[in-house]
Design an enzyme around this catalytic site. Structure first.
Site, PDB file in Angstrom:
ATOM      1  N   ARG A  74       0.896  -1.172   0.000  1.00 35.46           N
ATOM      2  CA  ARG A  74       0.000   0.000   0.000  1.00 35.46           C
ATOM      3  C   ARG A  74       0.925   1.211   0.000  1.00 35.46           C
ATOM      4  O   ARG A  74       1.698   1.408   0.942  1.00 35.46           O
ATOM      5  CB  ARG A  74      -0.894  -0.002   1.236  1.00 35.46           C
TER       6      ARG A  74
ATOM      7  N   HIS B 121      -7.204   0.953  -6.466  1.00 40.94           N
ATOM      8  CA  HIS B 121      -7.418   0.094  -5.288  1.00 40.94           C
ATOM      9  C   HIS B 121      -8.115  -1.186  -5.760  1.00 40.94           C
ATOM     10  O   HIS B 121      -9.292  -1.431  -5.462  1.00 40.94           O
ATOM     11  CB  HIS B 121      -8.267   0.858  -4.258  1.00 40.94           C
TER      12      HIS B 121
ATOM     13  N   GLN C  55     -10.084  -3.595  -3.364  1.00 41.38           N
ATOM     14  CA  GLN C  55     -11.394  -3.067  -2.979  1.00 41.38           C
ATOM     15  C   GLN C  55     -12.422  -3.358  -4.072  1.00 41.38           C
ATOM     16  O   GLN C  55     -13.542  -3.797  -3.801  1.00 41.38           O
ATOM     17  CB  GLN C  55     -11.299  -1.552  -2.739  1.00 41.38           C
TER      18      GLN C  55
ATOM     19  N   ASP D  76     -17.003   7.396  -1.694  1.00 44.80           N
ATOM     20  CA  ASP D  76     -15.769   7.247  -0.912  1.00 44.80           C
ATOM     21  C   ASP D  76     -15.474   8.624  -0.321  1.00 44.80           C
ATOM     22  O   ASP D  76     -16.089   9.628  -0.718  1.00 44.80           O
ATOM     23  CB  ASP D  76     -14.636   6.769  -1.845  1.00 44.80           C
TER      24      ASP D  76
ATOM     25  N   CYS E  50     -16.499   1.998   0.388  1.00 43.46           N
ATOM     26  CA  CYS E  50     -15.329   1.159   0.679  1.00 43.46           C
ATOM     27  C   CYS E  50     -14.931   1.220   2.145  1.00 43.46           C
ATOM     28  O   CYS E  50     -14.273   0.305   2.641  1.00 43.46           O
ATOM     29  CB  CYS E  50     -14.164   1.578  -0.198  1.00 43.46           C
TER      30      CYS E  50
ATOM     31  N   ARG F  68     -13.995  -8.183   1.635  1.00 42.24           N
ATOM     32  CA  ARG F  68     -12.576  -7.878   1.388  1.00 42.24           C
ATOM     33  C   ARG F  68     -11.710  -9.128   1.609  1.00 42.24           C
ATOM     34  O   ARG F  68     -10.786  -9.389   0.849  1.00 42.24           O
ATOM     35  CB  ARG F  68     -12.117  -6.735   2.303  1.00 42.24           C
TER      36      ARG F  68
HETATM   37  N1   CP Z   1     -11.320   0.107   2.256  1.00 41.98           N
HETATM   38  C1   CP Z   1     -10.064   0.037   2.708  1.00 41.98           C
HETATM   39  O1   CP Z   1      -9.098  -0.179   1.973  1.00 41.98           O
HETATM   40  O2   CP Z   1      -9.950   0.194   4.067  1.00 41.98           O
HETATM   41  P1   CP Z   1      -8.575   0.359   4.856  1.00 41.98           P
HETATM   42  O3   CP Z   1      -7.964   1.656   4.425  1.00 41.98           O
HETATM   43  O4   CP Z   1      -8.984   0.356   6.309  1.00 41.98           O
HETATM   44  O5   CP Z   1      -7.675  -0.786   4.515  1.00 41.98           O
HETATM   45  N1  NVA Z   2      -9.681   6.939  -1.406  1.00 40.24           N
HETATM   46  C1  NVA Z   2      -9.343   6.513  -0.075  1.00 40.24           C
HETATM   47  C2  NVA Z   2      -9.654   5.061   0.089  1.00 40.24           C
HETATM   48  C3  NVA Z   2      -9.389   4.496   1.445  1.00 40.24           C
HETATM   49  C4  NVA Z   2      -9.646   3.021   1.510  1.00 40.24           C
HETATM   50  C5  NVA Z   2      -7.874   6.794   0.186  1.00 40.24           C
HETATM   51  O1  NVA Z   2      -7.068   6.601  -0.720  1.00 40.24           O
HETATM   52  O2  NVA Z   2      -7.546   7.214   1.282  1.00 40.24           O
END
Ligand code: CP
Ligand code: NVA
Length: 298
Positions: free
Chosen positions: A95, A122, A125, A213, A253, A281
């Site tokens: 990530r 993502h 997701q 989101d 999400c 997930r």
């Molecule tokens: N939706 C999602 O990716 O959640 P987190 O940021 O908690 O992993």
């Molecule tokens: N768009 C958000 C998604 C979090 C799961 C971010 O990137 O922070």
């Protein structure tokens, strides 16, 4: 070697296969006796826990790594971190902020790399999202989803996944936060039916699912005051769900910023599927890893 950096790394057939494996009651033990490194430059609740449990369910051992600790491009290069982790692990999840970081990891081609969220996409997701939609509606051909808000990482991956499975994708968000021409070209390349609407009410009318989101993603905190102003009028609230119609379910999400992109009442309404979506997930991650470490790279 196959990696998953974005949904369109999968063919439609592979996407169906991953979703089938996500529902396999006897997951293949493709990680038996092996590890998976999970590197995080940003916080996570769902992704870390779902990935760790998916690895366990496939017989493997997850190792959570805070990026600060390994110092990617500070203590040593991303490439050297990747080469090192590949000595011990069958796969690497990351990530990250920049999409180029996961590309650099994948370019080493030592073990499969999974994008666990970057500023562009993502995909994990989106796999859970389409699994949730399939569980709700069955075949997704001809179904529709309206995404209201920021045309961000979550939306790009959702649009590709749901669009590849035959859903119509509608988007509404303020100027400056919409998809780029390159993004729209990419959707077109994947055969996705996409439309953009100035008003959220138009976008949601009659759709099967309404999705949003956060307006401020991780790493954009300095812009949050401006973004709150810019996104005014794009909240998913009870009134917007009435405009969508009684058939529409609500997806997010998570994490949700209740009172910003969505009202409390909608997150907690009977139309909301956010908890089955969160639970998916883990199933989606397991399906993806079963495929990636099994038949995809056999
Ligand atoms: N939706 C999602 O990716 O959640 P987190 O940021 O908690 O992993
Ligand atoms: N768009 C958000 C998604 C979090 C799961 C971010 O990137 O922070």
């Amino acid at each position: 070697m196959k990696h998953l950096l974005e949904i369109d790394d999968l063919t439609l057939e592979e996407l169906h296969r991953v979703l089938a494996l996500a529902q396999d009651p006897n997951p293949p033990q493709v990680l038996a006796g092996q590890g998976m490194a999970l590197v995080f430059e940003k916080p996570s609740t769902r992704t870390r826990n779902s990935m760790e449990m998916a690895v366990v369910q496939l017989g493997g051992h997850p190792v959570y790594i805070q990026a600060d600790e390994v110092g990617m491009d500070t203590r040593e290069t991303v490439e050297d971190v990747t080469r090192t982790l590949a000595c011990f692990h069958a796969a690497i999840g990351a990530r990250v902020f920049a999409h180029s970081t996961v590309e650099r990891m994948a370019n080493e081609n030592l073990v499969p790399v999974v994008n666990m969220l970057c500023d562009e996409s993502h995909p994990l997701q989106a796999l859970a999202d389409v699994l949730t939609l399939q569980q709700e509606f069955g075949d997704l051909t001809g179904r529709s989803v309206a995404y209201i808000g920021d045309g961000n990482n979550v939306f790009r991956s959702l649009a590709l996944a749901a669009g590849m499975l035959g859903m119509e994708i509608r988007f509404s968000g303020p100027p400056g936060y919409r998809l780029s021409e390159a993004d729209r070209d990419r959707l077109a390349m994947a055969g996705v039916a996409f439309s953009e609407h100035d008003h959220a009410e138009q976008a949601v009318e009659g759709v099967d699912a309404v999705y949003t989101d956060v307006w401020t993603s991780m790493g954009q905190e300095a812009e949050s005051v401006q973004r709150l102003k810019d996104f005014e009028g794009f909240q998913i609230n009870e009134k917007l769900m009435v405009a969508a119609g009684p058939q529409a379910i609500f997806l997010h999400c998570l994490p949700a910023h209740r009172g910003e992109e969505v009202s409390d009442g909608v997150v907690d309404s009977a139309a909301s599927r956010v908890w089955p979506q969160a639970a998916n997930r883990m199933h989606a991650a397991r399906g993806l890893l079963a495929w990636l470490l099994g038949e995809a790279n056999a």
